[in-house]
Design a protein around this motif. Structure first.
Motif, PDB file in Angstrom:
ATOM      1  N   ASN A  43       0.835  -1.221   0.000  1.00 35.14           N
ATOM      2  CA  ASN A  43       0.000   0.000   0.000  1.00 35.14           C
ATOM      3  C   ASN A  43       0.857   1.255   0.000  1.00 35.14           C
ATOM      4  OD1 ASN A  43       0.852  -0.320   2.679  1.00 35.14           O
ATOM      5  ND2 ASN A  43      -0.982   0.655   3.513  1.00 35.14           N
ATOM      6  N   THR A  44       1.825   1.251  -0.901  1.00 36.45           N
ATOM      7  CA  THR A  44       2.659   2.423  -1.104  1.00 36.45           C
ATOM      8  C   THR A  44       1.873   3.411  -1.969  1.00 36.45           C
ATOM      9  OG1 THR A  44       3.588   1.116  -2.891  1.00 36.45           O
ATOM     10  CG2 THR A  44       4.879   1.253  -0.880  1.00 36.45           C
ATOM     11  N   SER A  45       2.510   4.530  -2.278  1.00 35.07           N
ATOM     12  CA  SER A  45       1.836   5.518  -3.107  1.00 35.07           C
ATOM     13  C   SER A  45       2.785   5.953  -4.232  1.00 35.07           C
ATOM     14  CB  SER A  45       1.466   6.707  -2.222  1.00 35.07           C
ATOM     15  OG  SER A  45       0.768   7.641  -2.954  1.00 35.07           O
ATOM     16  N   PRO A  46       2.570   5.529  -5.491  1.00 34.30           N
ATOM     17  CA  PRO A  46       1.477   4.661  -5.942  1.00 34.30           C
ATOM     18  C   PRO A  46       1.653   3.227  -5.424  1.00 34.30           C
ATOM     19  CG  PRO A  46       3.037   5.049  -7.735  1.00 34.30           C
ATOM     20  CD  PRO A  46       3.479   5.906  -6.593  1.00 34.30           C
ATOM     21  N   ALA A  47       0.570   2.457  -5.508  1.00 32.88           N
ATOM     22  CA  ALA A  47       0.556   1.110  -4.966  1.00 32.88           C
ATOM     23  C   ALA A  47       1.350   0.139  -5.830  1.00 32.88           C
ATOM     24  CB  ALA A  47      -0.894   0.634  -4.868  1.00 32.88           C
ATOM     25  N   VAL A  48       1.692  -0.994  -5.227  1.00 31.69           N
ATOM     26  CA  VAL A  48       2.339  -2.089  -5.955  1.00 31.69           C
ATOM     27  C   VAL A  48       1.230  -2.948  -6.563  1.00 31.69           C
ATOM     28  CG1 VAL A  48       3.868  -4.082  -5.766  1.00 31.69           C
ATOM     29  CG2 VAL A  48       4.265  -2.066  -4.321  1.00 31.69           C
ATOM     30  N   LEU A  49       1.091  -2.854  -7.891  1.00 31.43           N
ATOM     31  CA  LEU A  49      -0.032  -3.528  -8.561  1.00 31.43           C
ATOM     32  C   LEU A  49       0.413  -4.584  -9.565  1.00 31.43           C
ATOM     33  CD1 LEU A  49      -2.239  -0.388  -9.390  1.00 31.43           C
ATOM     34  CD2 LEU A  49      -2.590  -2.021  -7.525  1.00 31.43           C
ATOM     35  N   THR A  50       1.544  -4.348 -10.189  1.00 33.10           N
ATOM     36  CA  THR A  50       1.967  -5.206 -11.311  1.00 33.10           C
ATOM     37  C   THR A  50       3.325  -5.849 -11.028  1.00 33.10           C
ATOM     38  OG1 THR A  50       3.208  -3.441 -12.378  1.00 33.10           O
ATOM     39  CG2 THR A  50       0.864  -3.597 -12.928  1.00 33.10           C
ATOM     40  N   ALA A  51       3.688  -6.793 -11.889  1.00 34.00           N
ATOM     41  CA  ALA A  51       4.994  -7.446 -11.755  1.00 34.00           C
ATOM     42  C   ALA A  51       6.117  -6.404 -11.832  1.00 34.00           C
ATOM     43  CB  ALA A  51       5.157  -8.493 -12.853  1.00 34.00           C
TER      44      ALA A  51
ATOM     45  N   VAL B 146      -4.453  -6.484  -4.475  1.00 32.43           N
ATOM     46  CA  VAL B 146      -5.554  -7.026  -5.276  1.00 32.43           C
ATOM     47  C   VAL B 146      -6.627  -5.931  -5.341  1.00 32.43           C
ATOM     48  CG1 VAL B 146      -7.363  -8.781  -5.384  1.00 32.43           C
ATOM     49  CG2 VAL B 146      -5.079  -9.394  -4.533  1.00 32.43           C
ATOM     50  N   VAL B 147      -6.834  -5.411  -6.538  1.00 25.56           N
ATOM     51  CA  VAL B 147      -7.785  -4.302  -6.709  1.00 25.56           C
ATOM     52  C   VAL B 147      -8.840  -4.703  -7.732  1.00 25.56           C
ATOM     53  CG1 VAL B 147      -6.140  -2.485  -6.060  1.00 25.56           C
ATOM     54  CG2 VAL B 147      -6.271  -3.229  -8.441  1.00 25.56           C
ATOM     55  N   PRO B 148      -9.938  -3.925  -7.837  1.00 27.97           N
ATOM     56  CA  PRO B 148     -10.996  -4.334  -8.771  1.00 27.97           C
ATOM     57  C   PRO B 148     -10.516  -4.529 -10.204  1.00 27.97           C
ATOM     58  CG  PRO B 148     -11.819  -2.658  -7.270  1.00 27.97           C
ATOM     59  CD  PRO B 148     -10.350  -2.787  -6.996  1.00 27.97           C
ATOM     60  N   SER B 149      -9.433  -3.840 -10.599  1.00 25.60           N
ATOM     61  CA  SER B 149      -8.972  -3.957 -11.990  1.00 25.60           C
ATOM     62  C   SER B 149      -7.894  -5.033 -12.185  1.00 25.60           C
ATOM     63  CB  SER B 149      -8.431  -2.601 -12.461  1.00 25.60           C
ATOM     64  OG  SER B 149      -7.379  -2.193 -11.610  1.00 25.60           O
ATOM     65  N   THR B 150      -7.507  -5.752 -11.134  1.00 26.44           N
ATOM     66  CA  THR B 150      -6.489  -6.811 -11.275  1.00 26.44           C
ATOM     67  C   THR B 150      -6.974  -7.862 -12.272  1.00 26.44           C
ATOM     68  OG1 THR B 150      -5.801  -6.483  -8.975  1.00 26.44           O
ATOM     69  CG2 THR B 150      -5.135  -8.546 -10.006  1.00 26.44           C
TER      70      THR B 150
ATOM     71  N   VAL C 283     -11.501  -2.682  -2.634  1.00 25.05           N
ATOM     72  CA  VAL C 283     -12.545  -3.607  -3.078  1.00 25.05           C
ATOM     73  C   VAL C 283     -13.859  -3.372  -2.325  1.00 25.05           C
ATOM     74  CG1 VAL C 283     -13.095  -6.062  -3.275  1.00 25.05           C
ATOM     75  CG2 VAL C 283     -10.737  -5.273  -3.604  1.00 25.05           C
ATOM     76  N   THR C 284     -14.955  -3.368  -3.054  1.00 27.04           N
ATOM     77  CA  THR C 284     -16.280  -3.339  -2.427  1.00 27.04           C
ATOM     78  C   THR C 284     -17.053  -4.615  -2.762  1.00 27.04           C
ATOM     79  OG1 THR C 284     -17.068  -2.071  -4.315  1.00 27.04           O
ATOM     80  CG2 THR C 284     -16.590  -0.822  -2.319  1.00 27.04           C
ATOM     81  N   ASP C 285     -16.802  -5.155  -3.964  1.00 24.23           N
ATOM     82  CA  ASP C 285     -17.520  -6.359  -4.401  1.00 24.23           C
ATOM     83  C   ASP C 285     -16.556  -7.545  -4.329  1.00 24.23           C
ATOM     84  OD1 ASP C 285     -18.877  -8.359  -5.646  1.00 24.23           O
ATOM     85  OD2 ASP C 285     -19.495  -7.157  -7.395  1.00 24.23           O
ATOM     86  N   PHE C 286     -16.631  -8.284  -3.224  1.00 25.52           N
ATOM     87  CA  PHE C 286     -15.652  -9.361  -2.997  1.00 25.52           C
ATOM     88  C   PHE C 286     -15.878 -10.540  -3.949  1.00 25.52           C
ATOM     89  CE2 PHE C 286     -16.248  -6.976   0.950  1.00 25.52           C
ATOM     90  CZ  PHE C 286     -14.972  -6.461   1.091  1.00 25.52           C
ATOM     91  N   LYS C 287     -17.126 -10.717  -4.386  1.00 27.62           N
ATOM     92  CA  LYS C 287     -17.450 -11.824  -5.317  1.00 27.62           C
ATOM     93  C   LYS C 287     -16.926 -11.564  -6.722  1.00 27.62           C
ATOM     94  CE  LYS C 287     -20.286 -15.155  -3.898  1.00 27.62           C
ATOM     95  NZ  LYS C 287     -21.190 -16.227  -4.112  1.00 27.62           N
ATOM     96  N   ALA C 288     -16.886 -10.295  -7.091  1.00 22.71           N
ATOM     97  CA  ALA C 288     -16.442  -9.969  -8.453  1.00 22.71           C
ATOM     98  C   ALA C 288     -15.004 -10.423  -8.690  1.00 22.71           C
ATOM     99  CB  ALA C 288     -16.566  -8.459  -8.689  1.00 22.71           C
ATOM    100  N   LEU C 289     -14.262 -10.636  -7.608  1.00 23.34           N
ATOM    101  CA  LEU C 289     -12.860 -11.036  -7.747  1.00 23.34           C
ATOM    102  C   LEU C 289     -12.673 -12.552  -7.767  1.00 23.34           C
ATOM    103  CD1 LEU C 289     -11.290  -8.313  -5.457  1.00 23.34           C
ATOM    104  CD2 LEU C 289     -10.738  -8.667  -7.858  1.00 23.34           C
ATOM    105  N   TYR C 290     -13.745 -13.316  -7.889  1.00 22.83           N
ATOM    106  CA  TYR C 290     -13.607 -14.778  -7.865  1.00 22.83           C
ATOM    107  C   TYR C 290     -12.623 -15.318  -8.916  1.00 22.83           C
ATOM    108  CZ  TYR C 290     -16.540 -16.409  -4.020  1.00 22.83           C
ATOM    109  OH  TYR C 290     -17.020 -16.704  -2.775  1.00 22.83           O
ATOM    110  N   PRO C 291     -12.603 -14.773 -10.137  1.00 20.70           N
ATOM    111  CA  PRO C 291     -11.593 -15.268 -11.108  1.00 20.70           C
ATOM    112  C   PRO C 291     -10.157 -15.012 -10.624  1.00 20.70           C
ATOM    113  CG  PRO C 291     -13.312 -14.005 -12.223  1.00 20.70           C
ATOM    114  CD  PRO C 291     -13.534 -13.812 -10.757  1.00 20.70           C
TER     115      PRO C 291
END
Ligand code: NCD
Ligand code: ZN
Length: 334
Positions: free
Chosen positions: A38-46, A74-78, A109-117
């Motif tokens: 949770n740095t700024s910007p966050a660590v999102l990608t390889a 892990v964010v909604p766009s991952t 994240v707000t929709d925990f189910k949307a991340l099932y994949p």
């Protein structure tokens, strides 16, 4: 006394000057640490993981044996492709922050189910899912409790996904994790083993022990201590050491996070000793976390000596946990 070199399975090392300032305290005590994204910007990608790991390694003195265990948010766009790339670059865990519940969790994240994949992909890749277990929008003292049904659902639907409920703070969370399968564990912080909500707001406000999730009731703390000294492999150390500059704590909009890294091992030794559980400490600090993450145990020992010291008021502009208090155990410098 001696302790196998330890793993801190949840630490905030930050970036830039703060990283340069705080890294030494963790390196002095830990052989490995799971570094939060949770740095700024966050660590999102390889690419982010590779760059962040390099910025940590660049600051390590030559010959120092410390391994940062890297995570991503892990964010909604991952995407599933990103998960594969993150695994390939050596990340070991993905951290899910519900939206707005803590430092730098905006857009979470707000929709925990949307991340099932994504959970499916993490399960296939053998990546650990670390959960900041608080429900956005719930009353602050109930946020962890309200999140437990999310944990139970993910654990039921992904029985081979390793899941860690980070920084558990309630008796209810401990019981929930105990009841779930061997794929579910929880980290415990040092500060939640020491303090209750009264230490934060019971007298004058103490912003330096304000963190998320907030410390709860004495009964909860008792159960956290019991879990830490139980010898149950589901519970292991994740300090959540989270440094914020004094000016970001002593202000009208104070940041959440407790800086425990400088006192990590001495405070734990003192606590376990007080509870007659020193024989259980090494498993909590140096075995259960490694086993859960599928890592070899660290080589080498940390030597502790009975030598009193007073915790300084400040390290690099950050007020540490237990500052001003006298601790009994010191780490022997090589
Ligand atoms: C952490 C931080 O400052 O990054 N703060 C906290 O209160 N624990 C984030 C987190 O782990 O929630
Ligand atoms: Zn944290």
């Amino acid at each position: 006394m001696q302790l196998r070199r330890i793993d801190d399975m949840h630490v905030h090392l930050r970036q830039g000057d703060m990283l340069a300032g705080v890294l030494a305290q963790t390196v002095k005590q830990c052989a490995r640490a799971l570094v939060m994204p949770n740095t700024s910007p966050a660590v999102l990608t390889a690419e982010d993981v590779v760059n962040y790991r390099q910025s940590i390694l660049d600051l390590l003195p030559v010959g120092v044996d410390f391994k940062p265990l890297m995570t991503f948010k892990v964010v909604p766009s991952t995407t599933v492709l990103q998960i594969k790339e993150l695994k390939a670059c050596g990340a070991v865990a993905g951290k899910l922050y519900p939206d707005g519940v803590t430092t730098n969790s905006q857009g979470g994240v707000t929709d925990f189910k949307a991340l099932y994949p994504i959970y499916q992909a993490m399960q296939e890749e053998g990546l650990v899912l670390c959960l900041h277990g608080e429900m956005p929008g719930a009353f602050s003292l109930d946020r962890e409790s309200k999140f437990l049904s999310v944990l139970q659902a993910i654990a039921a639907d992904f029985p081979d996904l390793k899941i860690v409920l980070e920084h558990a703070t309630t008796a209810e969370a401990i019981q929930c994790v105990q009841a779930l399968g061997p794929n579910v564990a929880a980290t415990l912080t040092v500060h939640h083993l020491y303090i209750t909500l009264d230490d934060v707001i019971g007298g004058n406000l103490n912003p330096h022990v304000f963190c998320k999730p907030v410390a709860k009731r004495p009964e909860d703390r008792d159960v956290l201590i019991a879990a830490a000294i139980s010898g149950n492999a589901k519970f292991f150390l994740g300090s959540d050491s989270a440094p914020h500059h004094i000016s970001a704590k002593e202000c009208a909009c104070g940041a959440a996070g407790v800086y425990t890294a400088p006192v990590l091992v001495p405070a734990l030794v003192e606590l376990f000793e007080k509870h007659g559980a020193l024989a259980k400490l090494e498993r909590f600090t140096s075995e259960f976390g490694a086993n859960f993450y599928g890592l070899p145990l660290n080589e080498g020992m940390l030597i502790l000596e009975e030598k009193h010291w007073t915790v300084p008021d400040e390290y690099h502009g950050v007020k540490p946990f237990l500052s001003g208090l006298n601790l009994k155990w010191s780490i022997k410098e090589n």
